[in-house]
Scaffold this active site. Structure first.
Site, mmCIF file in Angstrom:
data_model
loop_
_atom_site.group_PDB
_atom_site.id
_atom_site.type_symbol
_atom_site.label_atom_id
_atom_site.label_comp_id
_atom_site.label_asym_id
_atom_site.label_seq_id
_atom_site.Cartn_x
_atom_site.Cartn_y
_atom_site.Cartn_z
ATOM 1 N N GLY A 1 -12.176 -18.844 1.975
ATOM 2 C CA GLY A 1 -12.144 -18.185 3.486
ATOM 3 C C GLY A 1 -12.237 -16.785 3.350
ATOM 4 N N ALA B 1 -10.537 -14.524 1.878
ATOM 5 C CA ALA B 1 -10.951 -13.548 0.752
ATOM 6 C C ALA B 1 -11.630 -13.545 -0.496
ATOM 7 C CB ALA B 1 -9.776 -14.070 0.014
ATOM 8 N N SER C 1 0.881 -1.275 -0.168
ATOM 9 C CA SER C 1 -0.147 0.043 0.133
ATOM 10 C C SER C 1 0.874 1.401 0.159
ATOM 11 C CB SER C 1 -0.879 -0.002 1.252
ATOM 12 O OG SER C 1 -1.629 -1.213 1.097
ATOM 13 N N ASN D 1 -15.958 -25.670 -2.283
ATOM 14 C CA ASN D 1 -14.806 -25.481 -1.308
ATOM 15 C C ASN D 1 -14.152 -27.016 -0.908
ATOM 16 O OD1 ASN D 1 -12.835 -23.650 0.070
ATOM 17 N ND2 ASN D 1 -14.073 -23.975 1.834
ATOM 18 N N ASP E 1 -12.834 -3.895 -0.903
ATOM 19 C CA ASP E 1 -12.233 -5.252 -1.563
ATOM 20 C C ASP E 1 -13.443 -5.128 -3.277
ATOM 21 O OD1 ASP E 1 -9.823 -5.543 -0.380
ATOM 22 O OD2 ASP E 1 -10.900 -7.115 1.208
ATOM 23 N N LYS F 1 -8.867 -6.883 10.381
ATOM 24 C CA LYS F 1 -10.023 -6.514 9.416
ATOM 25 C C LYS F 1 -11.165 -6.074 9.981
ATOM 26 C CE LYS F 1 -7.589 -6.973 5.174
ATOM 27 N NZ LYS F 1 -8.541 -7.250 3.429
ATOM 28 N N TYR G 1 -1.993 -13.225 -7.110
ATOM 29 C CA TYR G 1 -1.440 -12.462 -7.644
ATOM 30 C C TYR G 1 0.453 -12.866 -7.675
ATOM 31 C CZ TYR G 1 -0.727 -9.044 -4.220
ATOM 32 O OH TYR G 1 -0.719 -8.699 -3.077
HETATM 33 P P1 ATR Z 1 -7.873 -16.725 2.311
HETATM 34 O O1 ATR Z 1 -8.384 -15.653 4.299
HETATM 35 O O2 ATR Z 1 -7.104 -15.919 2.551
HETATM 36 O O3 ATR Z 1 -8.695 -16.470 1.779
HETATM 37 P P2 ATR Z 1 -8.431 -19.030 3.804
HETATM 38 O O4 ATR Z 1 -8.840 -18.647 4.793
HETATM 39 O O5 ATR Z 1 -6.462 -19.871 4.690
HETATM 40 O O6 ATR Z 1 -7.163 -17.598 3.487
HETATM 41 O O7 ATR Z 1 -8.691 -19.464 3.050
HETATM 42 C C1 ATR Z 1 -7.859 -20.578 1.660
HETATM 43 C C2 ATR Z 1 -8.831 -21.447 0.806
HETATM 44 O O8 ATR Z 1 -8.232 -22.088 -0.209
HETATM 45 C C3 ATR Z 1 -10.236 -21.647 1.580
HETATM 46 O O9 ATR Z 1 -11.235 -21.809 0.536
HETATM 47 C C4 ATR Z 1 -9.449 -23.503 1.935
HETATM 48 O O10 ATR Z 1 -10.536 -24.197 1.614
HETATM 49 P P3 ATR Z 1 -10.458 -24.839 2.970
HETATM 50 O O11 ATR Z 1 -11.326 -23.704 3.572
HETATM 51 O O12 ATR Z 1 -11.023 -26.434 2.675
HETATM 52 O O13 ATR Z 1 -9.265 -25.315 3.973
HETATM 53 C C5 ATR Z 1 -8.447 -23.086 -0.014
HETATM 54 N N1 ATR Z 1 -7.438 -23.818 -0.120
HETATM 55 C C6 ATR Z 1 -6.486 -24.490 0.174
HETATM 56 N N2 ATR Z 1 -5.548 -25.598 -0.067
HETATM 57 C C7 ATR Z 1 -6.165 -25.925 -0.416
HETATM 58 C C8 ATR Z 1 -6.040 -27.180 -1.161
HETATM 59 N N3 ATR Z 1 -4.950 -27.725 -0.528
HETATM 60 N N4 ATR Z 1 -7.310 -27.798 -1.518
HETATM 61 C C9 ATR Z 1 -8.743 -27.274 -2.264
HETATM 62 N N5 ATR Z 1 -8.420 -25.608 -1.719
HETATM 63 C C10 ATR Z 1 -7.784 -25.512 -0.632
#
Ligand code: ATR
Length: 282
Positions: free
Chosen positions: A138, A140, A24, A160, A111, A75, A227
């Site tokens: 998650g 994001a 930022s 998911n 966002d 946040k 990104y």
């Molecule tokens: P953020 O806040 O950045 O979104 P997060 O809350 O850790 O980070 O979420 C990561 C996302 O990537 C989640 O949707 C996660 O799925 P789960 O809710 O089942 O954990 C997904 N993710 C991470 N690794 C994964 C994998 N190997 N296969 C499928 N989904 C994955």
């Protein structure tokens, strides 16, 4: 009324913990310089135990700051501790932008605006689709799901690995969202007009499954909020079959626009030069 320190030099900040890697300051610093505006944008490390106090000091009439950005892990706390929260941030339960107005500290979340503005700038008409498929549930994904719903997309499918997390978001944001496990992904892509990756699959060079993007509409848009790298596995797969793609860097740049305009009084442009500046740092 603004106090004298504030009118003397407009100042804003980004607060997080850790904060070292925040881009930022580079974005806002570039705009201050481009528009020749007086002011500064500071990076502030605030430990979780100090955040409530930090917010209190911001509310003080003597604060040197007009407002700022809030990033991980504050946040959620920011959305609760601000004096006023707009409906977008309230529903998300997370704020990323603060400003002082009429003696009160206001909060919003930009966002979703950033996500939409990025797509609009690269593929106007991207939202004239029946079906969007969003991978990941998650933190994001929330602003994106909210934005797609508010844009009026008739079907928004949240896919998911942990289907319960997708269901929680469906419960939070309501129709037109639907929750699914990973096994539904391939068939949902059939005839879909938009795919958004919000999961961490493909981030930092991690593996990502090959998806049947060729079964999507011919003009379907594939976008990734990851990104790093810029060309994620999903973006590469879509490019290989000639689908339009939108990488995630633009969302980062566009989400910064409303805050800058509020604090410094100038609506900034997301230019190729700014994009390159941030790219060079990745
Ligand atoms: P953020 O806040 O950045 O979104 P997060 O809350 O850790 O980070 O979420 C990561 C996302 O990537 C989640 O949707 C996660 O799925 P789960 O809710 O089942 O954990 C997904 N993710 C991470 N690794 C994964 C994998 N190997 N296969 C499928 N989904 C994955």
């Amino acid at each position: 009324m603004r106090d004298s320190r504030e009118t003397f030099l407009p100042r804003a900040f980004v607060a997080g913990y850790p904060i070292k890697h925040s881009r930022s300051p580079m974005i806002h610093g570039h705009w201050l310089e481009t528009y020749g505006l007086p002011g500064s944008y500071d990076k502030i490390a605030v430990a979780p135990e100090d955040f409530a106090d930090f917010m209190l000091r911001l509310k003080d009439a003597d604060s040197p700051y007009r407002g700022g950005n809030i990033t991980i892990p504050h946040k959620e706390a920011a959305s609760k501790l601000a004096d006023r929260i707009d409906p977008v941030a309230e529903e998300l339960g997370a704020a990323n932008t603060l400003w002082r107005e009429d003696g009160l500290l206001h909060a919003t979340n930009t966002d979703g605006i950033g996500f939409v503005a990025n797509l609009n700038s690269q593929h106007p008409g991207w939202d004239k689709v029946e079906r969007a498929v969003v991978l990941g549930a998650g933190g994001a994904s929330r602003a994106i799901l909210q934005a797609l719903r508010d844009r009026g997309i008739p079907e928004v499918h949240v896919v998911n690995r942990t289907v319960e997390r997708a269901q929680e978001l469906v419960d939070r944001f309501g129709a037109p969202l639907q929750a699914h496990g990973m096994d539904a992904l391939n068939s949902l892509l059939e005839g879909a007009g938009l795919f958004v990756n919000t999961s961490s699959l493909g981030m930092d060079g991690t593996a990502a499954p090959v998806l049947p993007f060729d079964r999507m509409r011919e003009d379907a848009v594939v976008t990734d909020i990851v990104y790093v790298p810029l060309k994620t596995p999903f973006i590469q797969q879509a490019e290989q079959i000639g689908l339009p793609t939108v990488d995630g860097l633009g969302m980062l740049l566009h989400q910064a626009v409303p805050g800058f305009e509020r604090w410094f009084g100038q609506k900034p442009e997301v230019t190729a030069a700014l994009r390159q500046l941030v790219l060079d740092d990745i």
